[in-house]
Design a protein around this motif. Structure first.
Motif, PDB file in Angstrom:
ATOM      1  N   LYS A  77    -105.812 -65.290  65.139  1.00  0.00           N
ATOM      2  CA  LYS A  77    -106.543 -65.571  66.378  1.00  0.00           C
ATOM      3  C   LYS A  77    -107.996 -65.926  66.042  1.00  0.00           C
ATOM      4  N   THR A  78    -108.543 -65.234  65.066  1.00  0.00           N
ATOM      5  CA  THR A  78    -109.906 -65.515  64.612  1.00  0.00           C
ATOM      6  C   THR A  78    -110.009 -66.947  64.094  1.00  0.00           C
ATOM      7  N   GLU A  80    -108.078 -69.439  64.778  1.00  0.00           N
ATOM      8  CA  GLU A  80    -107.825 -70.393  65.856  1.00  0.00           C
ATOM      9  C   GLU A  80    -109.067 -70.598  66.704  1.00  0.00           C
ATOM     10  N   TYR A  81    -109.718 -69.495  67.086  1.00  0.00           N
ATOM     11  CA  TYR A  81    -110.821 -69.587  68.049  1.00  0.00           C
ATOM     12  C   TYR A  81    -112.179 -69.851  67.408  1.00  0.00           C
ATOM     13  N   THR A  82    -112.230 -69.838  66.070  1.00  0.00           N
ATOM     14  CA  THR A  82    -113.465 -70.247  65.402  1.00  0.00           C
ATOM     15  C   THR A  82    -113.395 -71.698  64.928  1.00  0.00           C
ATOM     16  N   ALA A 373    -115.263 -66.018  72.181  1.00  0.00           N
ATOM     17  CA  ALA A 373    -114.214 -66.193  71.180  1.00  0.00           C
ATOM     18  C   ALA A 373    -113.798 -64.852  70.580  1.00  0.00           C
ATOM     19  N   ARG A 376    -111.818 -62.895  73.227  1.00  0.00           N
ATOM     20  CA  ARG A 376    -110.487 -63.474  73.400  1.00  0.00           C
ATOM     21  C   ARG A 376    -109.572 -63.080  72.238  1.00  0.00           C
ATOM     22  N   THR A 377    -110.122 -63.077  71.032  1.00  0.00           N
ATOM     23  CA  THR A 377    -109.351 -62.676  69.853  1.00  0.00           C
ATOM     24  C   THR A 377    -108.876 -61.233  69.974  1.00  0.00           C
TER      25      THR A 377
END
Length: 531
Positions: A77-78, A80-82, A373, A376-377
Motif C-alpha cells: 500500500k505504501t 502504491e500510494y507513494t 497517503a 489511507r495506507t
C-alpha cells in the motif's frame, strides 16, 4: 479408529473449502478447530488443561502470520500510494511487455531470492502484488506464486528447514546436512523442469507459454543450475545465490529478447526510467531484501541480538502463565495453565516490524508522502485484515491441536504419518515426499514439517533398509512442495491481494502441481536409492 478421527477434520476442511458452494476459510478453519478440540478431549482423552493451553498457544502463535501478512500489505500500500509502484511498472514494461517474461522475472526469480532470504511465506506476499500491478488477474497470480514458491524452500530463510528442521536428529551433523541438501537440490531441480511451466499455464494461456518456452527454460535454469552448484558446497545460501543470479540473468534475457517470441506489429517500449529513479522507487524492495539478509546471515552476528530470550522483565500471570520480555523485545509466555505449552514472539526477527514497517516508514519520508497517503495506507491495510485474522487464528489453533501429543497419546500428525507409512510398506520411497507435504499443509512451514516427521522418516528408512539421508531429502522437498497447498499460505496471499472466498478454488488447483511434483520426486528418489 484413531486414524479415521485424525483425518476427519482435515477431510472436512478440504470438503468445505472446495465444494461447489464453498465455505470461506474464516468460517471453515475455526469450525474444524472446534471439532478437533472436542475430539481431543472426548475421544483421544487428552487432559482438558493441556488442550486449553494448546488453544491459547495457537491463538498467540497466529500473531506471527497475521503480523507478517499485515506488514506485507502495508508495504505494498505504501508503494502504491507513494507512486513507487508506478515507476517499477514503467521500468518492467520497459524491460519487457511480454507477460511470460514478467511472470518469470517476478514470480520465479525474484520470489526465489526472497525465499532464500526470508521464508515465512513472504515470497508470494511480495511477488503477487507486483504482478497484479502489471495487469495479471489476482486469483491466477495467487496460484502462480504459490506453485513457484516450492523449489527454493529447502534452503529458505538461509537454509533453516535443513540445518534446523533436520539438524535436531541424532546423527545428523554438518556433513549429513550437506549431503541432504545436495540431494534435495537435485530433486527440486528435476521438478523445476516441469512445475514452473504448469504454474505459468494457470496464469497465462498454454499457447502463450509455449511460444516463449525457450525463455522460460533459460529463466528456470538460471536459478536452478547455480542452486545445484551452490548446494555442493553449502547448506545455507543456495537459494539466495541462485535467486540473485537468476534475477539478473532473467532480466538480461528478457531485455535482449532472448528466447521470447516476437509478436506481429510489436513496438518496443522505451525504458523511460533513469537508474537513480529506479533505485529510489525500488527502495522498498531492495531495502527489504537487504534487511532480511543482514538479520539472517549468522556469520554477520546480527541475528543473536534480535532473538535473545534473556529476560529484562518477568511477570507472573498466575495460572495463566509466566510473561517475560527480553532486551531483544522477545515477548514470551511460558507454562500456560501450568503445562509445558509456551509461546514466544520475536518482535525484531519476524519479518513484520523489521523490515516491512521500518522500510514503509522510511519510504514515506523518502517519497515525501502526504498525510492523506499515510492515513489511507494504514486504514486500508487494517481493513483488509479483518477476515484473514479469523482464518489465521482458526488455522493455527487447528495446527497446534493436530500436533498435540503426550507420552500416553500420540499426536494426530504422528498417527496419520505412521498409518501412511504402514499402508505403503516397501513402496514408501514413492510416497515419502507426500508426508513432508502433509506436514507443510498442517503447519505452513517446511521447517515444522521436518521437525514433525523427520524422525519418523528416519525410522522408516532404517526399518526398510533405505538410505536415510535420501529419504530425509525427500521429506524436506515434500515440505517445500506442500507450500502450494498450505491453508495458511493460501489465506495469506489471498489477504495480500484482497481476494474473498477464493481459498478453496485456489487449493483445488494447486493440488494438481503438488501431486505432479511428488511423482517426480518419487521417481528421481527411487533412482537415487537404487544407485
Amino acid at each position: 479408529m484413531a486414524t479415521a478421527l485424525s483425518l476427519f477434520p482435515i477431510v472436512l476442511l478440504i470438503y468445505l473449502m472446495t465444494k461447489k458452494n464453498s465455505v470461506p476459510s474464516f468460517k471453515a478453519l475455526p469450525l474444524v478447530a472446534l471439532i478437533l478440540y472436542v475430539l481431543k478431549m472426548a475421544y483421544f482423552d487428552v487432559e482438558a488443561n493441556l488442550v486449553n493451553a494448546t488453544v491459547v498457544e495457537g491463538l498467540l502463535t497466529a500473531l506471527v502470520p497475521i503480523s507478517i501478512v499485515w506488514g506485507a500489505i502495508f508495504l505494498f500500500k505504501t508503494m502504491e500510494y507513494t507512486g513507487a509502484m508506478d515507476t517499477i511498472r514503467t521500468w518492467l514494461n520497459g524491460v519487457t511487455t511480454n507477460k511470460v517474461a514478467q511472470a518469470m522475472i517476478v514470480g520465479w526469480a525474484f520470489a526465489f531470492l526472497i525465499e532464500g532470504a526470508s521464508g515465512f511465506g513472504t515470497p508470494a506476499a511480495i511477488a503477487a502484488p507486483i504482478l497484479v500491478g502489471l495487469g495479471f488477474p489476482a486469483v491466477r497470480v495467487a496460484i502462480l506464486c504459490l506453485i513457484m514458491n516450492s523449489v527454493p524452500v529447502h534452503f529458505g530463510a538461509v537454509g533453516t528447514p535443513g540445518w534446523f528442521g533436520l539438524g535436531q536428529l541424532e546423527g545428523i551433523g554438518p556433513m549429513q546436512l550437506l549431503e541432504i541438501g545436495q540431494k534435495a537440490s537435485i530433486l527440486h531441480f528435476c521438478a523445476a523442469l516441469v512445475v514452473p511451466v504448469i504454474a505459468l499455464t494457470f496464469a497465462l494461456s498454454f499457447k502463450e507459454v509455449k511460444k516463449n518456452l525457450v525463455f522460460v527454460y533459460l529463466s528456470i535454469l538460471s536459478c536452478t543450475v547455480p542452486y545445484v552448484i551452490a548446494a555442493r558446497f553449502d547448506y545455507e545460501f543456495p537459494s539466495v545465490v541462485a535467486g540473485a543470479t537468476g534475477l539478473v540473468l532473467s532480466a538480461f534475457f528478457a531485455q535482449k529478447k532472448i528466447g521470447l517470441a516476437r509478436e506481429e506489429g510489436e513496438v518496443r517500449v522505451a525504458n523511460q526510467v533513469s537508474l537513480p529513479a529506479l533505485v529510489k522507487a525500488s527502495f522498498p524492495l531492495w531495502g527489504t531484501v537487504a534487511i532480511l539478509l543482514v538479520t539472517r546471515i549468522k556469520q554477520l552476528g546480527v541475528k543473536p541480538l534480535l532473538v535473545s530470550k534473556t529476560p529484562i522483565m518477568e511477570v507472573s500471570l498466575g495460572s495463566f502463565g509466566d510473561l517475560s520480555l527480553s532486551r531483544s523485545l522477545v515477548l514470551s509466555l511460558q507454562h500456560i495453565f501450568g503445562t509445558d505449552a509456551g509461546w514466544a514472539y520475536q518482535t525484531l526477527y519476524i519479518p513484520a516490524l523489521l523490515p516491512f514497517i521500518l522500510i514503509s516508514s522510511m519510504a514515506f519520508i523518502l517519497f515525501s508522502a502526504q498525510k492523506a497517503a499515510v492515513n489511507r495506507t494504514v486504514s486500508e491495510s487494517l481493513t483488509q485484515m479483518k477476515k484473514p485474522v479469523m482464518a489465521l487464528l482458526g488455522a493455527l489453533v487447528f495446527v497446534k491441536l493436530l500436533m498435540l501429543g503426550t507420552a500416553q497419546v500420540e499426536a494426530n500428525t504422528i498417527i496419520i504419518g505412521k498409518a501412511l507409512a504402514e499402508a505403503m510398506g516397501t513402496q514408501w520411497k514413492f510416497f515419502a515426499s507426500y508426508l513432508g507435504a502433509l506436514g507443510a499443509f498442517f503447519s505452513g512451514s517446511n521447517t515444522v514439517s521436518n521437525l514433525t516427521f523427520g524422525g519418523i522418516q528416519y525410522s522408516i528408512a532404517k526399518n526398510l533398509g533405505l538410505n536415510p539421508l535420501t529419504i530425509l531429502s525427500m521429506q524436506s522437498v515434500g515440505g517445500g512442495m506442500g507450500n502450494m497447498v498450505c491453508i495458511h499460505n493460501i489465506v495469506a496471499v489471498c489477504s495480500v491481494l484482497g481476494l474473498s472466498n477464493q481459498e478453496g478454488f485456489i487449493l483445488k488447483r494447486t493440488m494438481i502441481p503438488m501431486l505432479v511434483y511428488g511423482a517426480i520426486v518419487g521417481v528421481v528418489g527411487f533412482i537415487m536409492l537404487a544407485g
